[in-house]
Design a protein around this motif. Sequence first.
Motif, PDB file in Angstrom:
ATOM      1  N   UNK A  65       0.892  -1.181   0.169  1.00 17.91           N
ATOM      2  CA  UNK A  65      -0.123  -0.081  -0.020  1.00 17.91           C
ATOM      3  C   UNK A  65       0.860   1.222   0.182  1.00 17.91           C
ATOM      4  N   UNK A  66       1.825   1.372   1.052  1.00 16.08           N
ATOM      5  CA  UNK A  66       2.921   2.361   0.945  1.00 16.08           C
ATOM      6  C   UNK A  66       3.568   2.581  -0.405  1.00 16.08           C
ATOM      7  N   UNK A  67       4.153   1.694  -0.859  1.00 21.70           N
ATOM      8  CA  UNK A  67       4.692   1.743  -2.211  1.00 21.70           C
ATOM      9  C   UNK A  67       3.647   2.346  -3.333  1.00 21.70           C
ATOM     10  N   UNK A  68       2.621   1.833  -3.330  1.00 20.18           N
ATOM     11  CA  UNK A  68       1.566   2.283  -4.419  1.00 20.18           C
ATOM     12  C   UNK A  68       1.348   3.428  -3.988  1.00 20.18           C
ATOM     13  N   UNK A  69       0.889   4.080  -2.896  1.00 23.92           N
ATOM     14  CA  UNK A  69       0.747   5.461  -2.669  1.00 23.92           C
ATOM     15  C   UNK A  69       1.561   6.367  -2.874  1.00 23.92           C
ATOM     16  N   UNK A  70       2.773   6.078  -2.685  1.00 23.78           N
ATOM     17  CA  UNK A  70       4.058   6.856  -2.617  1.00 23.78           C
ATOM     18  C   UNK A  70       4.626   6.976  -4.265  1.00 23.78           C
ATOM     19  N   UNK A  71       3.930   6.172  -5.116  1.00 25.96           N
ATOM     20  CA  UNK A  71       4.032   5.943  -6.488  1.00 25.96           C
ATOM     21  C   UNK A  71       5.530   5.595  -6.922  1.00 25.96           C
ATOM     22  N   UNK A  72       5.926   4.531  -5.969  1.00 18.63           N
ATOM     23  CA  UNK A  72       7.335   3.833  -5.969  1.00 18.63           C
ATOM     24  C   UNK A  72       7.170   2.303  -6.347  1.00 18.63           C
ATOM     25  N   UNK A  73       5.819   1.964  -6.493  1.00 17.90           N
ATOM     26  CA  UNK A  73       5.448   0.602  -6.636  1.00 17.90           C
ATOM     27  C   UNK A  73       5.814   0.315  -8.158  1.00 17.90           C
ATOM     28  N   UNK A  74       6.663  -0.692  -8.595  1.00 15.82           N
ATOM     29  CA  UNK A  74       6.945  -1.005 -10.121  1.00 15.82           C
ATOM     30  C   UNK A  74       5.738  -0.919 -10.980  1.00 15.82           C
TER      31      UNK A  74
END
Length: 675
Positions: free
Chosen positions: A174-183
């Motif tokens: 979730x955090x990676x997705x919302x910080x726009x750093x999920x691949x």
Amino acid sequence: MLRTSVKSLASHCKRLHQAKKFADQLLKTGSRAVYSTRSGSDWEYLQRSIVPTDYFQDSLPRLAIPKLEATCDNYLESQQVILTPEEWEDTREKTMKFMEEDGKYLQQELKKLDKANKHTSYVSKPWFDMYLKSRLPIVLNFNPFMSFVDDPKPEYRTQLLRSTNMIISSLRFLKSLRENILEPDVYHLKPEKTKNEKFDKFCRKVPRRFAWHGALLHSRQSAFPLDMSQYGRLFNSTRIPKEGKDEFLTDPDARHMLVMRNGHFYVFDVLNNEGHIESPEKIMGHIQYILQDNRPPPEYPLGYFTAENRDKWAAYRDQLLAQGNGPTLNKIDTALFALCLDDKNSNDPNDITRQFLHGDGMNRWFDKSFSLIMTPDSRACVNFEHAWGDGVAVLRYFNEVFKDSTENQFVHPSTAVPNVNSDSAVERLEFELDASLKEGVQTAKANFDKLVGSLDLHHLEYDNYTKDFVKAKKISPDSIMQLAIQMAYYRQNRKFVATYESCSTAAYKHGRTETLRSATMDTKRATEMIVDRGNKESPDDLFDALVKCSKTHGELTKNAAMGKGFDRHLFALRTLAEENNFFPHKIFEDPAYQKLNHIILSTSTLSSPAVIIGGFAPVVPDGYGIGYAIESNRIGFNVTSYPPATNVREFIDCLQISLNDLFDVMNKASPRSSS
């Protein structure tokens, strides 16, 4: 599904030459894109992609409306498999008239509507509405499940440890997705050549409006970014029942999660006021607190309401709101996701399917975008509501959480549970119920028990051959599975019926799915050759029939993934006609149209090393729901049905015979045939 299809997408890139000019300039100047995240500990992020998660979204190609003539031709081709020659001729006349008259008008109107909504796809809204307007219970009719393989480390196979680690991995996702750093989602045809840092560094230099084209250019048309618009409803999201048509509710500001156990609802914060993940030990302490709460089930478990007819559930919800339960319901609706802690272990695959597909109804809130369900021995699954999204987003989450929770555990067998004051941090939700609502819960439970009691199911594990064997014969493994399904049904019923295989159109902006009509004249011919007269046909002729099926299946897959099937196009035309009260078109009143859309064989492949079993219910009372996988070490089928119209155990027996028949054909073919 996308593997054989996306190769052809590059031919539709009108701006590819512009992307090349930018790429040449970027390579000369060595310019770099800048990205940043808010402050946070590294452990809170699953990934730190140098290409932002949404980088390709604006440049994705739009899903084209197929040509009406092509749609009608493909429609008639599929009808030919299940109609008599006389029926087909009658349908052909109606279809040709539709193409020349009413269809031409509807096609023009659909194009106008599509031109006015360039931010989305022509099928997106009607497809959302199709789900949200259905008044059927979402249990069995829509919600599927996918079950995780066991944690490879036996010492972590406890309900407490695995639940906690999966929660942490979910929050890191979730955090990676919302910080726009999920691949970003990218489909790599040749991952060994394109899934690397060089590809990422190139892509991040390309301006966003050319990013998709740049990815195709650099990968030599071997890497295709996918639509990620559905990810926004993965967390903090719920389907809300409303009379006539449901709605979505999403609140990304909520910081709590929902835990269900023994029919009770618990909520506690897993993100703090600054948005950071609470300590794993604290989350573990709260889960243990809930597991140690041994109070009996509530007399009136509200979870049953979410398995009701949607209009009935909407009426019950209005009553709950009138009784002052709005804030309590809101805590369920806005929770990040649901964790369902069951008290029952299941080892038999059939029991596992029942527990994860529907359970006892008491310990579920089926409206949540997804629920993690966990047994005492740590068997786990995802059960998800289908209206908001398709398998692409859910499977990405599923795979990432499995990998992270089994490789980067944050709590361990030696972790001491701290004193975290769960008495005040964990809230058990309580509802005010009047006599009418109490009676409604009892009615909903009776309806749920009747519904799930009508379902039968069985499974097949098969290992005489696997994906690698089929690929060595230069035949599509998926085509073999689909042919086996056709052969099994024909062997059982001596007829050919409407067949559905789901195919993603995520290669396009706001793409959903297209129907892959896997019952073809080639599968019909091959089935009759093998089942009816196998001992009269030469091995080479039989093998050639398999090859022909494979080639046709490949073309169908390519066309479906490129949005060139006929089902969604006709669906959009019919929806447009209904919305405008335009009903002179005979094609949609044709019994043959109804027959083709009465899906007897509803199929979907579940191929992932993280998935051990998955499934869904039939979509019609006399049909089968067929989840299957063909892997390097196994072939698996998980089949559901509603007796007495169908006999799932007999069908499984026919599947086994069919797989053996196909093995014999592939094994006996001469080297010349299989080269």
